[in-house]
Write an enzyme that holds these catalytic residues in place. Structure first.
Site, mmCIF file in Angstrom:
data_model
loop_
_atom_site.group_PDB
_atom_site.id
_atom_site.type_symbol
_atom_site.label_atom_id
_atom_site.label_comp_id
_atom_site.label_asym_id
_atom_site.label_seq_id
_atom_site.Cartn_x
_atom_site.Cartn_y
_atom_site.Cartn_z
ATOM 1 N N GLU A 86 0.948 -0.989 0.039
ATOM 2 C CA GLU A 86 -0.069 0.199 -0.102
ATOM 3 C C GLU A 86 1.063 1.037 0.081
ATOM 4 O O GLU A 86 1.804 1.299 0.714
ATOM 5 C CB GLU A 86 -0.887 -0.076 1.329
ATOM 6 C CG GLU A 86 -2.001 -0.932 1.166
ATOM 7 C CD GLU A 86 -2.992 -0.781 -0.027
ATOM 8 O OE1 GLU A 86 -3.146 0.219 -0.323
ATOM 9 O OE2 GLU A 86 -3.653 -1.916 -0.002
ATOM 10 N N THR A 127 11.761 2.943 0.487
ATOM 11 C CA THR A 127 11.513 4.183 0.001
ATOM 12 C C THR A 127 12.306 5.241 0.997
ATOM 13 O O THR A 127 12.614 4.841 2.029
ATOM 14 C CB THR A 127 9.982 4.707 0.389
ATOM 15 O OG1 THR A 127 9.974 6.009 0.486
ATOM 16 C CG2 THR A 127 9.453 4.174 1.490
ATOM 17 N N ASP A 128 12.713 6.334 0.444
ATOM 18 C CA ASP A 128 13.494 7.348 1.507
ATOM 19 C C ASP A 128 12.476 7.969 2.354
ATOM 20 O O ASP A 128 13.109 8.670 3.172
ATOM 21 C CB ASP A 128 14.080 8.377 0.391
ATOM 22 C CG ASP A 128 13.119 9.279 -0.356
ATOM 23 O OD1 ASP A 128 11.815 9.196 -0.164
ATOM 24 O OD2 ASP A 128 13.027 10.491 -0.905
ATOM 25 N N ALA A 157 6.061 4.526 8.198
ATOM 26 C CA ALA A 157 6.304 3.462 9.529
ATOM 27 C C ALA A 157 6.288 2.131 8.916
ATOM 28 O O ALA A 157 7.069 1.086 9.637
ATOM 29 C CB ALA A 157 5.340 3.916 10.612
ATOM 30 N N ASN A 185 9.284 8.869 -7.348
ATOM 31 C CA ASN A 185 9.317 8.326 -8.969
ATOM 32 C C ASN A 185 8.249 8.991 -9.614
ATOM 33 O O ASN A 185 7.333 9.528 -9.189
ATOM 34 C CB ASN A 185 9.070 6.899 -9.301
ATOM 35 C CG ASN A 185 10.173 5.843 -8.751
ATOM 36 O OD1 ASN A 185 10.383 4.999 -9.551
ATOM 37 N ND2 ASN A 185 11.220 6.205 -7.654
#
Ligand code: NAD
Length: 341
Positions: A86, A127-128, A157, A185
């Protein structure tokens, strides 16, 4: 060596681009896409490869243990690349539960399947956002692989939790894993709830363009194929147990991005409508990609000026792909978030 690769979440934005990229780049490899087809998954994204004899689509949930074990038993993959998640921060704020189920429990099930059946590599697409955010007035600061995990939203989180699980399975069970943490992206096949496709779609329909707060939040944009190439490189040449940051040093405020799109489309800036800021909104993301450049020789090849033109052209050429989405269930969600405008 030919590989059999399970790509989870391949009916989504980045996973879909990855499937296309890999089938073209490695015609000897086999790709199995495992995807639940949630609201964000779109089988039409995979239509061009459905008849490819090296491709197979399997509908299923990564959190469904017996289903996943059966798939691993039947297919015996060499490599598993986990894109399934998600992925929308706003949805995680209104409904965190499914983020925990898919992003944490689902990753756990995949890791257990990898342990049980044996694989050569499990790669986690992260992800960053797991690094939290950076202040707007410190352009000298960047996220490195050593930056502590400090998350802001239930989405980030849950992604940080899955990264920790992946690292624990490496340490405890010696599972051969790698993790990549990429910046924002953009490109073809992105679901129109995310900033760039949302702005393109609304501007084309002369609808107001909702921009959070003052539009001064900074994101570090990367063309999706550059992300796909980086993941491919990490899986083939990256060091087991390592984390690699991916980003192209391309920071822009949200407002700058919106204005660039309006200019490209020849639409008026009057369409911009500032809306109440997202709770806990991260201010700035900025990746330091030194490690992947130094160790694996990765460099982005599509710069923003060119990438945004390609992306806009794709949305213009593929109107039915996104018009089908925005006329369906997504419309109800959009109205809940931004009203009927
Ligand atoms: P997306 O929302 O477009 O696609 C997610 C895909 O996962 C969909 O096809 C969906 O059907 C599938 N999925 C969701 N739950 C599933 C489940 N339980 N079982 C099987 N499939 C399921 O997401 P995206 O933007 O393509 O992101 C892919 C990955 O990359 C995510 O893990 C995300 O955290 C990460 N990421 C995204 C970005 C970005 O800018 N979009 C940047 C860095 C990292």
């Amino acid at each position: 060596m030919n590989m059999k690769i399970i790509v989870t979440g391949g009916a989504g934005f980045i996973g879909g681009n990855f499937v296309h990229y890999m089938l073209e780049e490695y015609p000897e490899d086999q790709i199995i896409c495992l995807d639940k087809l949630t609201y964000a998954g779109n089988i039409e994204t995979l239509e061009p490869v459905m008849n490819n004899e090296n491709f197979k689509f399997v509908k299923g949930d990564i959190a469904d243990r017996s289903f996943v074990y059966k798939l691993f038993e039947d297919e015996k993959p060499d490599v598993v690349i986990n894109f399934a998640a998600e992925s929308h921060v706003d949805r995680s704020i209104t409904d965190p539960d499914v983020f925990l189920k898919t992003n944490i429990m689902g990753t756990g099930v995949l890791l257990d399947a990898c342990r049980k059946y044996g694989i050569e590599r499990f790669h986690q697409v992260s992800t960053d956002e797991v690094y939290g955010d950076l202040p707007l007035d410190r352009p000298d600061l960047f996220f490195t692989e050593e930056t502590p995990l400090t998350t802001s939203s239930p989405y980030s989180a849950s992604k940080a939790s899955s990264d920790l699980l992946v690292q624990a399975y490496h340490r405890t069970y010696k599972l051969p894993v790698t993790i990549s943490r990429c910046s924002n992206n953009y490109g073809p096949y992105q679901f129109p709830e995310k900033l760039i496709p949302l702005i393109i779609a609304n501007a084309l329909n002369d609808k107001p363009l909702p921009v959070y707060g003052k539009g001064d939040n900074v994101r570090d944009w990367l063309y999706v194929i550059d992300h796909c190439k980086a993941i491919d490189l990490i899986v083939r040449k990256g060091t087991v147990g390592e984390v690699y940051n991916i980003g192209g040093h391309n920071e822009k405020t949200n407002l700058e991005v919106v204005k660039i799109i309006l200019k490209e489309l020849g639409k008026s800036e009057d369409l911009i409508q500032f809306v109440k800021d997202r709770p806990g909104h991260d201010r700035r993301y900025a990746i330091d990609p030194t490690k992947i450049r130094r160790e694996l020789g990765w460099e982005p090849t599509t710069f923003f000026d060119e990438g945004i033109k390609k992306t806009i052209k794709w949305y213009l050429d593929n109107k039915t792909w996104w018009e089908n989405i925005i006329s369906g269930e997504y419309q109800t969600y959009y109205e809940k978030m931004y009203g009927n405008r």
